[in-house]
Motif scaffolding. Structure first.
Motif, PDB file in Angstrom:
ATOM      1  N   LEU A  40       0.862  -1.174   0.000  1.00  0.00           N
ATOM      2  CA  LEU A  40       0.000   0.000   0.000  1.00  0.00           C
ATOM      3  C   LEU A  40       0.900   1.226   0.000  1.00  0.00           C
ATOM      4  O   LEU A  40       1.725   1.394   0.904  1.00  0.00           O
ATOM      5  CB  LEU A  40      -0.881  -0.018   1.253  1.00  0.00           C
ATOM      6  CG  LEU A  40      -1.767   1.188   1.517  1.00  0.00           C
ATOM      7  CD1 LEU A  40      -2.849   1.293   0.439  1.00  0.00           C
ATOM      8  CD2 LEU A  40      -2.398   1.070   2.899  1.00  0.00           C
ATOM      9  N   ASP A  42       1.136   5.579  -0.578  1.00  0.00           N
ATOM     10  CA  ASP A  42       0.386   6.838  -0.656  1.00  0.00           C
ATOM     11  C   ASP A  42       0.655   7.509  -2.003  1.00  0.00           C
ATOM     12  O   ASP A  42       1.482   7.025  -2.784  1.00  0.00           O
ATOM     13  CB  ASP A  42       0.707   7.739   0.544  1.00  0.00           C
ATOM     14  CG  ASP A  42       2.138   8.241   0.563  1.00  0.00           C
ATOM     15  OD1 ASP A  42       2.816   8.255  -0.484  1.00  0.00           O
ATOM     16  OD2 ASP A  42       2.589   8.647   1.654  1.00  0.00           O
ATOM     17  N   ILE A  67       0.358  -2.021   8.788  1.00  0.00           N
ATOM     18  CA  ILE A  67      -0.237  -0.773   8.307  1.00  0.00           C
ATOM     19  C   ILE A  67       0.434   0.354   9.079  1.00  0.00           C
ATOM     20  O   ILE A  67       0.477   0.323  10.318  1.00  0.00           O
ATOM     21  CB  ILE A  67      -1.763  -0.717   8.562  1.00  0.00           C
ATOM     22  CG1 ILE A  67      -2.484  -1.882   7.890  1.00  0.00           C
ATOM     23  CG2 ILE A  67      -2.336   0.623   8.099  1.00  0.00           C
ATOM     24  CD1 ILE A  67      -2.447  -1.849   6.385  1.00  0.00           C
ATOM     25  N   SER A  71      -2.091   5.456   8.632  1.00  0.00           N
ATOM     26  CA  SER A  71      -3.077   4.834   7.738  1.00  0.00           C
ATOM     27  C   SER A  71      -3.990   3.850   8.453  1.00  0.00           C
ATOM     28  O   SER A  71      -4.879   3.272   7.836  1.00  0.00           O
ATOM     29  CB  SER A  71      -2.346   4.127   6.591  1.00  0.00           C
ATOM     30  OG  SER A  71      -1.599   5.062   5.837  1.00  0.00           O
ATOM     31  N   TYR A  76      -7.714  -0.001   5.280  1.00  0.00           N
ATOM     32  CA  TYR A  76      -6.663  -0.519   4.408  1.00  0.00           C
ATOM     33  C   TYR A  76      -6.267  -1.947   4.767  1.00  0.00           C
ATOM     34  O   TYR A  76      -5.963  -2.755   3.889  1.00  0.00           O
ATOM     35  CB  TYR A  76      -5.436   0.384   4.427  1.00  0.00           C
ATOM     36  CG  TYR A  76      -5.688   1.761   3.873  1.00  0.00           C
ATOM     37  CD1 TYR A  76      -6.189   1.941   2.585  1.00  0.00           C
ATOM     38  CD2 TYR A  76      -5.444   2.895   4.647  1.00  0.00           C
ATOM     39  CE1 TYR A  76      -6.432   3.203   2.080  1.00  0.00           C
ATOM     40  CE2 TYR A  76      -5.677   4.163   4.139  1.00  0.00           C
ATOM     41  CZ  TYR A  76      -6.168   4.314   2.860  1.00  0.00           C
ATOM     42  OH  TYR A  76      -6.398   5.570   2.362  1.00  0.00           O
ATOM     43  N   THR A  79      -8.756  -4.185   3.226  1.00  0.00           N
ATOM     44  CA  THR A  79      -8.539  -4.238   1.781  1.00  0.00           C
ATOM     45  C   THR A  79      -7.355  -5.130   1.435  1.00  0.00           C
ATOM     46  O   THR A  79      -7.431  -5.941   0.501  1.00  0.00           O
ATOM     47  CB  THR A  79      -8.318  -2.815   1.223  1.00  0.00           C
ATOM     48  OG1 THR A  79      -9.491  -2.043   1.485  1.00  0.00           O
ATOM     49  CG2 THR A  79      -8.057  -2.842  -0.266  1.00  0.00           C
ATOM     50  N   LEU A  80      -6.274  -5.017   2.184  1.00  0.00           N
ATOM     51  CA  LEU A  80      -5.111  -5.879   1.941  1.00  0.00           C
ATOM     52  C   LEU A  80      -5.474  -7.350   2.137  1.00  0.00           C
ATOM     53  O   LEU A  80      -5.127  -8.204   1.314  1.00  0.00           O
ATOM     54  CB  LEU A  80      -3.955  -5.496   2.858  1.00  0.00           C
ATOM     55  CG  LEU A  80      -3.220  -4.212   2.521  1.00  0.00           C
ATOM     56  CD1 LEU A  80      -2.295  -3.809   3.665  1.00  0.00           C
ATOM     57  CD2 LEU A  80      -2.415  -4.382   1.234  1.00  0.00           C
TER      58      LEU A  80
END
Length: 137
Positions: A40, A42, A67, A71, A76, A79-80
């Motif tokens: 992930l 930015d 993470i 964040s 996230y 989502t991962l």
């Protein structure tokens, strides 16, 4: 025979040990280990999180999930994990497994449908390590 104890990693020796283990296992069922890395970033390209995992023998082994602090709490991680599970299914996996320490992400994994199948206390004399799995349906 010579026994050598060391705290210095040796990638060549580690590879030989792993190759030997997987070679032994291969006689029971073919072993095809496939790494899985999802990161992930930015908008400026800075790494904000990711998963390091692998698939083998029908399982998704989540080795590391991180993470970045800025964040966290924004979905996230979910989502991962969802992305990793979808890729694992495409690779023919029917389950996933992970472990986490008591101060890390136990509730996070349970909210994603993972079930605890064991734990081990005594890490740093105050934490427990929790082992979880999820069957893909």
């Amino acid at each position: 025979m010579e026994l050598i104890l060391s705290d210095v990693p040796d990638e060549g020796e580690e590879k030989q040990i792993l190759d030997g283990l997987w070679g032994y296992n291969h006689q029971f069922s073919p072993v095809h280990i496939h790494p899985l890395r999802i990161v992930l970033k930015d908008p400026t390209g800075n790494l904000q999180g990711g998963i390091i995992a692998r698939t083998w023998w029908g399982g998704l082994e989540i080795q590391y999930l991180w993470i970045g602090e800025m964040s966290r709490g924004k979905g996230y991680g979910r989502t991962l994990m969802t992305t990793a599970e979808e890729e694992a299914r495409m690779r023919g996996c029917h389950f996933a497994y992970v472990d986490t320490l008591s101060f890390q992400a136990l509730g996070f994994y349970k909210n994603l449908g993972y079930s605890e199948y064991g734990n081990l206390g005594g890490f740093a004399h105050k934490f427990s390590r929790h082992y979880l799995f999820k069957i893909f349906r």
